[in-house]
Design a protein around this motif. Sequence first.
Motif, PDB file in Angstrom:
ATOM      1  N   LEU A 199       0.833  -1.204   0.000  1.00  0.00           N
ATOM      2  CA  LEU A 199       0.000   0.000   0.000  1.00  0.00           C
ATOM      3  C   LEU A 199       0.868   1.254   0.000  1.00  0.00           C
ATOM      4  CD1 LEU A 199      -2.740   1.352   0.099  1.00  0.00           C
ATOM      5  CD2 LEU A 199      -2.717   1.050   2.599  1.00  0.00           C
ATOM      6  N   MET A 200       1.928   1.260   0.776  1.00  0.00           N
ATOM      7  CA  MET A 200       2.852   2.398   0.820  1.00  0.00           C
ATOM      8  C   MET A 200       3.483   2.621  -0.552  1.00  0.00           C
ATOM      9  SD  MET A 200       4.168   4.843   2.531  1.00  0.00           S
ATOM     10  CE  MET A 200       4.029   4.519   4.266  1.00  0.00           C
ATOM     11  N   GLU A 201       3.876   1.541  -1.222  1.00  0.00           N
ATOM     12  CA  GLU A 201       4.470   1.666  -2.557  1.00  0.00           C
ATOM     13  C   GLU A 201       3.472   2.247  -3.552  1.00  0.00           C
ATOM     14  OE1 GLU A 201       6.027  -2.173  -3.524  1.00  0.00           O
ATOM     15  OE2 GLU A 201       7.692  -1.984  -2.104  1.00  0.00           O
ATOM     16  N   LEU A 202       2.229   1.788  -3.479  1.00  0.00           N
ATOM     17  CA  LEU A 202       1.186   2.304  -4.364  1.00  0.00           C
ATOM     18  C   LEU A 202       0.938   3.793  -4.108  1.00  0.00           C
ATOM     19  CD1 LEU A 202      -0.989   1.711  -6.507  1.00  0.00           C
ATOM     20  CD2 LEU A 202      -2.527   1.159  -4.616  1.00  0.00           C
ATOM     21  N   MET A 203       0.836   4.171  -2.853  1.00  0.00           N
ATOM     22  CA  MET A 203       0.611   5.583  -2.501  1.00  0.00           C
ATOM     23  C   MET A 203       1.783   6.444  -2.949  1.00  0.00           C
ATOM     24  SD  MET A 203      -1.104   4.952   1.289  1.00  0.00           S
ATOM     25  CE  MET A 203      -0.227   6.302   1.986  1.00  0.00           C
ATOM     26  N   THR A 204       2.990   5.981  -2.723  1.00  0.00           N
ATOM     27  CA  THR A 204       4.181   6.740  -3.102  1.00  0.00           C
ATOM     28  C   THR A 204       4.268   6.891  -4.611  1.00  0.00           C
ATOM     29  OG1 THR A 204       5.338   5.932  -1.148  1.00  0.00           O
ATOM     30  CG2 THR A 204       6.691   6.845  -2.904  1.00  0.00           C
ATOM     31  N   SER A 205       4.027   5.816  -5.333  1.00  0.00           N
ATOM     32  CA  SER A 205       4.067   5.865  -6.791  1.00  0.00           C
ATOM     33  C   SER A 205       3.046   6.851  -7.330  1.00  0.00           C
ATOM     34  CB  SER A 205       3.816   4.466  -7.353  1.00  0.00           C
ATOM     35  OG  SER A 205       3.767   4.503  -8.757  1.00  0.00           O
ATOM     36  N   SER A 206       1.861   6.830  -6.789  1.00  0.00           N
ATOM     37  CA  SER A 206       0.805   7.752  -7.213  1.00  0.00           C
ATOM     38  C   SER A 206       1.204   9.205  -6.946  1.00  0.00           C
ATOM     39  CB  SER A 206      -0.489   7.407  -6.484  1.00  0.00           C
ATOM     40  OG  SER A 206      -1.477   8.338  -6.778  1.00  0.00           O
ATOM     41  N   MET A 207       1.751   9.466  -5.778  1.00  0.00           N
ATOM     42  CA  MET A 207       2.171  10.815  -5.424  1.00  0.00           C
ATOM     43  C   MET A 207       3.273  11.310  -6.358  1.00  0.00           C
ATOM     44  SD  MET A 207       4.154  12.220  -2.069  1.00  0.00           S
ATOM     45  CE  MET A 207       5.583  11.341  -2.632  1.00  0.00           C
ATOM     46  N   VAL A 208       4.246  10.455  -6.632  1.00  0.00           N
ATOM     47  CA  VAL A 208       5.372  10.830  -7.494  1.00  0.00           C
ATOM     48  C   VAL A 208       4.879  11.138  -8.901  1.00  0.00           C
ATOM     49  CG1 VAL A 208       7.466   9.946  -8.594  1.00  0.00           C
ATOM     50  CG2 VAL A 208       7.133   9.667  -6.135  1.00  0.00           C
ATOM     51  N   LYS A 209       3.987  10.318  -9.433  1.00  0.00           N
ATOM     52  CA  LYS A 209       3.456  10.559 -10.780  1.00  0.00           C
ATOM     53  C   LYS A 209       2.668  11.857 -10.846  1.00  0.00           C
ATOM     54  CE  LYS A 209       3.280   5.716 -12.105  1.00  0.00           C
ATOM     55  NZ  LYS A 209       2.428   4.547 -12.266  1.00  0.00           N
ATOM     56  N   ARG A 210       1.861  12.116  -9.842  1.00  0.00           N
ATOM     57  CA  ARG A 210       1.074  13.351  -9.794  1.00  0.00           C
ATOM     58  C   ARG A 210       1.988  14.572  -9.736  1.00  0.00           C
ATOM     59  NH1 ARG A 210      -2.243  11.710  -6.245  1.00  0.00           N
ATOM     60  NH2 ARG A 210      -1.104  12.388  -4.432  1.00  0.00           N
ATOM     61  N   GLN A 211       3.056  14.482  -8.936  1.00  0.00           N
ATOM     62  CA  GLN A 211       3.992  15.590  -8.805  1.00  0.00           C
ATOM     63  C   GLN A 211       4.768  15.805 -10.099  1.00  0.00           C
ATOM     64  OE1 GLN A 211       7.603  15.603  -8.507  1.00  0.00           O
ATOM     65  NE2 GLN A 211       7.809  17.678  -7.752  1.00  0.00           N
ATOM     66  N   GLU A 212       5.119  14.739 -10.789  1.00  0.00           N
ATOM     67  CA  GLU A 212       5.848  14.871 -12.056  1.00  0.00           C
ATOM     68  C   GLU A 212       5.018  15.622 -13.087  1.00  0.00           C
ATOM     69  OE1 GLU A 212       6.802  10.782 -12.897  1.00  0.00           O
ATOM     70  OE2 GLU A 212       8.818  10.999 -12.085  1.00  0.00           O
ATOM     71  N   ARG A 213       3.714  15.338 -13.138  1.00  0.00           N
ATOM     72  CA  ARG A 213       2.841  16.057 -14.074  1.00  0.00           C
ATOM     73  C   ARG A 213       2.756  17.535 -13.691  1.00  0.00           C
ATOM     74  NH1 ARG A 213      -0.198  11.324 -13.440  1.00  0.00           N
ATOM     75  NH2 ARG A 213      -1.589  12.343 -11.977  1.00  0.00           N
ATOM     76  N   ALA A 214       2.687  17.823 -12.414  1.00  0.00           N
ATOM     77  CA  ALA A 214       2.502  19.197 -11.951  1.00  0.00           C
ATOM     78  C   ALA A 214       3.719  20.076 -12.210  1.00  0.00           C
ATOM     79  CB  ALA A 214       2.165  19.203 -10.461  1.00  0.00           C
ATOM     80  N   VAL A 215       4.911  19.514 -12.143  1.00  0.00           N
ATOM     81  CA  VAL A 215       6.118  20.346 -12.248  1.00  0.00           C
ATOM     82  C   VAL A 215       6.834  20.211 -13.580  1.00  0.00           C
ATOM     83  CG1 VAL A 215       6.486  20.280  -9.759  1.00  0.00           C
ATOM     84  CG2 VAL A 215       7.702  18.654 -11.228  1.00  0.00           C
ATOM     85  N   ALA A 216       6.277  19.458 -14.498  1.00  0.00           N
ATOM     86  CA  ALA A 216       6.939  19.198 -15.783  1.00  0.00           C
ATOM     87  C   ALA A 216       7.437  20.500 -16.416  1.00  0.00           C
ATOM     88  CB  ALA A 216       5.979  18.484 -16.730  1.00  0.00           C
ATOM     89  N   GLY A 217       8.735  20.559 -16.627  1.00  0.00           N
ATOM     90  CA  GLY A 217       9.355  21.711 -17.266  1.00  0.00           C
ATOM     91  C   GLY A 217       9.534  22.923 -16.371  1.00  0.00           C
ATOM     92  N   VAL A 218       9.096  22.835 -15.111  1.00  0.00           N
ATOM     93  CA  VAL A 218       9.174  23.988 -14.208  1.00  0.00           C
ATOM     94  C   VAL A 218      10.285  23.814 -13.164  1.00  0.00           C
ATOM     95  CG1 VAL A 218       7.903  25.370 -12.529  1.00  0.00           C
ATOM     96  CG2 VAL A 218       6.715  24.430 -14.501  1.00  0.00           C
ATOM     97  N   GLU A 219      10.391  22.625 -12.621  1.00  0.00           N
ATOM     98  CA  GLU A 219      11.393  22.346 -11.594  1.00  0.00           C
ATOM     99  C   GLU A 219      11.698  20.858 -11.618  1.00  0.00           C
ATOM    100  OE1 GLU A 219       8.961  21.629  -7.505  1.00  0.00           O
ATOM    101  OE2 GLU A 219       9.037  23.690  -8.189  1.00  0.00           O
ATOM    102  N   PRO A 220      12.771  20.443 -10.927  1.00  0.00           N
ATOM    103  CA  PRO A 220      13.089  19.011 -10.910  1.00  0.00           C
ATOM    104  C   PRO A 220      11.953  18.214 -10.269  1.00  0.00           C
ATOM    105  CG  PRO A 220      14.912  20.291 -10.039  1.00  0.00           C
ATOM    106  CD  PRO A 220      13.749  21.239 -10.212  1.00  0.00           C
ATOM    107  N   ALA A 221      11.686  17.062 -10.813  1.00  0.00           N
ATOM    108  CA  ALA A 221      10.636  16.197 -10.273  1.00  0.00           C
ATOM    109  C   ALA A 221      11.113  15.534  -8.996  1.00  0.00           C
ATOM    110  CB  ALA A 221      10.248  15.142 -11.313  1.00  0.00           C
ATOM    111  N   LEU A 222      10.162  15.210  -8.148  1.00  0.00           N
ATOM    112  CA  LEU A 222      10.454  14.551  -6.877  1.00  0.00           C
ATOM    113  C   LEU A 222      11.248  13.271  -7.085  1.00  0.00           C
ATOM    114  CD1 LEU A 222       9.947  14.635  -3.834  1.00  0.00           C
ATOM    115  CD2 LEU A 222       7.841  13.368  -4.239  1.00  0.00           C
TER     116      LEU A 222
END
Length: 127
Positions: free
Chosen positions: A8-31
Motif C-alpha cells: 500500500l505504501m508503494e502504491l501511494m508513493t508511486s501515485s504521489m510521485v506521478k502526480r507531482q511529475e505532471r505538476a512540475v513538468a518543465g518547471v522544476e526538478p521532479a520529486l
Amino acid sequence: MRAIPRPLMELMTSSMVKRQERAVAGVEPALRELTFGELAPTLHEDLHLVAEASGDLEPYRSVEAEVLLIGGARSAAYLRAALGELQRVLPRARRMVLPGLNHSATSNAAQRGRPEPVAVRRFLGES
C-alpha cells in the motif's frame, strides 16, 4: 508509517510521485529525480532526528537568534500547534500566519502553492 503495509505504501508513493511529475513538468526538478538520487539515502536519518527532537522543547530556550515562524492558517492542526509551542519557548520568536495558505504555500503554482505571500523580506529588513 511502519503500520502501513508495504504494498500500500508503494502504491501511494508511486501515485504521489506521478502526480507531482505532471505538476512540475518543465518547471522544476521532479520529486523522483531529487528523492531517489539525492534525498532517499538521508531520509531515514532525517526522520530519526525529527523523532528524537519531538516532545522536548526546552533546548530551544537557549536559542538567542531572532526567529521567524511562518505557518499557513490552513495548515494541519499539529503544525499550527507546534509553531505555537515554539513561539512560547523561543525567546526572540515572531510568528507570521499566512491567511488561506497551508503547509505547501512555498511550492510553485503548478503544485497549488502561492509563494508570493511568503513575505520574508519584511523580517529581514528589506523593503
